[in-house]
Design an enzyme around this catalytic site. Sequence first.
Site, PDB file in Angstrom:
ATOM      1  CE  LYS A 112       0.783   1.174   4.654  1.00 59.08           C
ATOM      2  NZ  LYS A 112       1.536   2.118   5.566  1.00 59.08           N
ATOM      3  CG  ASP A 114      -1.331  -0.847   7.925  1.00 58.63           C
ATOM      4  OD1 ASP A 114      -1.659  -0.085   8.092  1.00 58.63           O
ATOM      5  OD2 ASP A 114       0.290  -0.317   7.874  1.00 58.63           O
TER       6      ASP A 114
HETATM    7  P1  ATP Z   1       3.704  -0.401   7.886  1.00 58.81           P
HETATM    8  O1  ATP Z   1       3.565  -0.020   6.720  1.00 58.81           O
HETATM    9  O2  ATP Z   1       2.681  -1.595   7.760  1.00 58.81           O
HETATM   10  O3  ATP Z   1       3.918   0.180   9.195  1.00 58.81           O
HETATM   11  P2  ATP Z   1       6.475  -1.697   7.184  1.00 58.81           P
HETATM   12  O4  ATP Z   1       6.020  -1.964   5.767  1.00 58.81           O
HETATM   13  O5  ATP Z   1       7.046  -0.310   7.418  1.00 58.81           O
HETATM   14  O6  ATP Z   1       4.673  -1.359   8.318  1.00 58.81           O
HETATM   15  P3  ATP Z   1       7.399  -4.623   7.476  1.00 58.81           P
HETATM   16  O7  ATP Z   1       7.344  -4.770   6.179  1.00 58.81           O
HETATM   17  O8  ATP Z   1       5.397  -4.250   8.086  1.00 58.81           O
HETATM   18  O9  ATP Z   1       7.087  -2.388   7.790  1.00 58.81           O
HETATM   19  O10 ATP Z   1       8.263  -4.611   9.237  1.00 58.81           O
HETATM   20  C1  ATP Z   1       8.033  -3.949  10.134  1.00 58.81           C
HETATM   21  C2  ATP Z   1       8.850  -4.995  10.913  1.00 58.81           C
HETATM   22  O11 ATP Z   1       7.968  -6.327  11.148  1.00 58.81           O
HETATM   23  C3  ATP Z   1      10.405  -5.976  10.028  1.00 58.81           C
HETATM   24  O12 ATP Z   1      11.515  -5.228  11.091  1.00 58.81           O
HETATM   25  C4  ATP Z   1      10.418  -7.248  10.746  1.00 58.81           C
HETATM   26  O13 ATP Z   1      10.929  -7.552  11.559  1.00 58.81           O
HETATM   27  C5  ATP Z   1       8.752  -7.332  11.141  1.00 58.81           C
HETATM   28  N1  ATP Z   1       8.447  -8.451  10.294  1.00 58.81           N
HETATM   29  C6  ATP Z   1       7.779  -9.863  10.768  1.00 58.81           C
HETATM   30  N2  ATP Z   1       7.051 -10.058   9.784  1.00 58.81           N
HETATM   31  C7  ATP Z   1       7.241  -9.747   8.583  1.00 58.81           C
HETATM   32  C8  ATP Z   1       7.910 -10.340   7.773  1.00 58.81           C
HETATM   33  N3  ATP Z   1       6.118 -11.315   6.636  1.00 58.81           N
HETATM   34  N4  ATP Z   1       7.663  -9.717   6.552  1.00 58.81           N
HETATM   35  C9  ATP Z   1       7.915  -8.350   6.369  1.00 58.81           C
HETATM   36  N5  ATP Z   1       8.552  -8.377   7.640  1.00 58.81           N
HETATM   37  C10 ATP Z   1       7.628  -8.497   8.925  1.00 58.81           C
END
Ligand code: ATP
Length: 312
Positions: A18, A145
Amino acid sequence: MTSAATTHRSVTVRVPAKVNLELKVGPRRPDGFHELSTVYMAVGLHDEVTVVQADRWSVLVSGPYADQVPRDETNLALRAARAVGRQVGIDDPLSVLIHKEIPVAGGMAGGSADAAGALLACDHLWGLGLPREDLLETAADLGSDVPFVLTGGIAVGSGRGERLAPVLARGTYHWVLAVSPDGLSTPAVYAECDRLRGDADVPTPEPTTGMMTALRSGDVKALGAALSNDLGDAALSLQPELGEVLVAGLEFGAVGGLVSGSGPTVAFLTESPEAALDLCVSLTASGVAGEVRRAKGPVHGAHVVAGPSTRG
Ligand code: ATP
């Protein structure tokens, strides 16, 4: 040789990333979350989550960001699969295979996407046929999300982002995504936002007329002008180099740009697929952005692409 005793049923779900077109951050709530008003768009960067019947629980990750994803109990897809199992009283272990194309800790809901993928995949693998409302409720428990990446398209999110309402929108949009080599922790960005605001009064967040009008008209320039993110300053404060990326993208012809969610991915809106390609080339050649990807939106939310099938 494959025998009946070693065959395992599997389901694969494809799930999008997203971009927040608008993110208004309201006051911090007693539960620690902030009251939000956000406009989500699902964009065409996809993870694939496969669940396979197995003898023990495990996680395997492939793809360009695989080494940044935890394989232990903290993995969000594993947690989602276990949660569904607990909820319906199924205790059969699964292997969760994730093909990761969504940047990790990039503000693009990558972990949430994997949770949504696992949720839908388990629903199909176990033949649960959970009603949409139940799926959305479980999704909301898994993360703010998760309901949106399950749903896809364009939607307004309120509460902590988990309560969705449809938006009247037309058009397909072409994005260029500048992915930072270093992720940002979502809680750290909110904490920085609070620090920068100090004691300032924070109004109750609500969608802006400018954003709603732009989406209704399908006018890409109006949408570019309406993009906004209350977390942008906090992300820039933690990664000042994002400022240079933003300036460069706009100078190179983007009709708008912003930090996506809690960052550090910077999302640029362009006028056409050709303009998106040109912007990718310019950003890469300038050396200001490391990795640059293209994606269009809106796209569908989580959907089954294979299964239930039997794997040997
Ligand atoms: P958001 O946009 O929802 O705030 P994000 O995209 O910034 O999230 P994610 O990629 O969801 O961040 O990752 C956040 C943390 O979640 C990472 O630092 C990682 O260690 C942990 N994590 C746990 N499971 C997963 C997964 N399946 N994929 C990615 N990160 C994961």
